[in-house]
Design a protein around this motif. Sequence first.
Motif, PDB file in Angstrom:
ATOM      1  N   THR A   1       0.858  -1.158   0.404  1.00 47.45           N
ATOM      2  CA  THR A   1      -0.116  -0.015   0.359  1.00 47.45           C
ATOM      3  C   THR A   1       0.520   1.402  -0.114  1.00 47.45           C
ATOM      4  O   THR A   1       0.492   2.423  -0.441  1.00 47.45           O
ATOM      5  CB  THR A   1      -0.995   0.183   1.626  1.00 47.45           C
ATOM      6  N   ALA A   2       1.500   1.249   0.637  1.00 47.72           N
ATOM      7  CA  ALA A   2       2.977   2.599   0.864  1.00 47.72           C
ATOM      8  C   ALA A   2       4.140   2.382  -0.669  1.00 47.72           C
ATOM      9  O   ALA A   2       4.171   3.705  -0.826  1.00 47.72           O
ATOM     10  CB  ALA A   2       3.281   2.091   2.235  1.00 47.72           C
ATOM     11  N   GLY A   3       3.721   0.953  -1.208  1.00 48.25           N
ATOM     12  CA  GLY A   3       4.977   1.180  -2.671  1.00 48.25           C
ATOM     13  C   GLY A   3       6.298   0.971  -2.473  1.00 48.25           C
ATOM     14  O   GLY A   3       7.015   1.176  -3.087  1.00 48.25           O
ATOM     15  N   ARG A   4       7.039   0.493  -0.806  1.00 41.64           N
ATOM     16  CA  ARG A   4       8.153   0.586  -0.810  1.00 41.64           C
ATOM     17  C   ARG A   4       8.558  -0.577  -1.461  1.00 41.64           C
ATOM     18  O   ARG A   4       9.662   0.242  -1.671  1.00 41.64           O
ATOM     19  CB  ARG A   4       8.128   0.291   0.494  1.00 41.64           C
ATOM     20  N   THR A   5       7.828  -1.568  -1.650  1.00 40.66           N
ATOM     21  CA  THR A   5       8.561  -2.914  -1.975  1.00 40.66           C
ATOM     22  C   THR A   5       8.979  -2.313  -3.347  1.00 40.66           C
ATOM     23  O   THR A   5       9.476  -2.985  -4.058  1.00 40.66           O
ATOM     24  CB  THR A   5       7.688  -3.675  -1.845  1.00 40.66           C
ATOM     25  N   GLY A   6       7.633  -2.099  -4.149  1.00 39.83           N
ATOM     26  CA  GLY A   6       7.767  -1.451  -5.485  1.00 39.83           C
ATOM     27  C   GLY A   6       9.008  -0.253  -5.837  1.00 39.83           C
ATOM     28  O   GLY A   6       9.493  -0.953  -6.589  1.00 39.83           O
ATOM     29  N   ILE A   7       9.332   0.367  -5.187  1.00 38.55           N
ATOM     30  CA  ILE A   7      10.571   1.278  -5.095  1.00 38.55           C
ATOM     31  C   ILE A   7      12.126   0.392  -5.303  1.00 38.55           C
ATOM     32  O   ILE A   7      12.825   0.669  -5.505  1.00 38.55           O
ATOM     33  CB  ILE A   7      10.182   2.188  -3.733  1.00 38.55           C
ATOM     34  N   GLU A   8      11.636  -0.993  -3.339  1.00 35.20           N
ATOM     35  CA  GLU A   8      12.641  -1.640  -3.455  1.00 35.20           C
ATOM     36  C   GLU A   8      13.099  -2.110  -4.927  1.00 35.20           C
ATOM     37  O   GLU A   8      14.280  -2.738  -4.999  1.00 35.20           O
ATOM     38  CB  GLU A   8      12.701  -2.120  -2.578  1.00 35.20           C
ATOM     39  N   TYR A   9      12.097  -2.409  -5.810  1.00 32.63           N
ATOM     40  CA  TYR A   9      12.506  -3.517  -7.151  1.00 32.63           C
ATOM     41  C   TYR A   9      12.773  -2.080  -8.151  1.00 32.63           C
ATOM     42  O   TYR A   9      12.738  -3.066  -9.438  1.00 32.63           O
ATOM     43  CB  TYR A   9      11.588  -4.600  -6.889  1.00 32.63           C
ATOM     44  N   GLY A  10      12.470  -1.439  -7.878  1.00 36.27           N
ATOM     45  CA  GLY A  10      12.892  -0.070  -9.541  1.00 36.27           C
ATOM     46  C   GLY A  10      11.513  -0.153 -10.254  1.00 36.27           C
ATOM     47  O   GLY A  10      11.917  -0.016 -11.760  1.00 36.27           O
TER      48      GLY A  10
END
Length: 145
Positions: free
Chosen positions: A93-102
């Motif tokens: 929901t916060a998008g943190r994992t997406g950021i880690e994956y670029g």
Amino acid sequence: LESVRVGKPAPHISLQTLDGKKFDTESLKGQVWLLNVFASWCSACVIEHPNLLQLAAQKRLPLVGLAYKDRTEDTAAWLNEHGNPYDHVALDTAGRTGIEYGVYGVPETFVIDAEGIVRERHAGPVDAAFFAQQVEPLLAAGAKK
């Protein structure tokens, strides 16, 4: 845009799932798997979804959906309407994992090999050619071991 993750270990994921459980990438060690980043608000996700449903029906590899920057109730409603191809739906929901994956946007799909290395990143809707060219070779290589 090229992904800095290709050829490198996939970032660890440990998130709550849509069904209230916990998903951890440790459970997929030794397997080729797909991470598909999607959202209920993503119009292009509707285009690729039938291809994901077909792949899921083959039961050849785990499919993990990463609900990116989406409200849980919207994710649930979208999957109820379109069908759920995923073995796990992790809530980012916060998008943190997406950021880690670029992740630049949705949909994006990552192919992770049995050693936990990101072998491919595909931005935009996936199609049958993507599976034939990017996923099949890894599955075949794993079957030969």
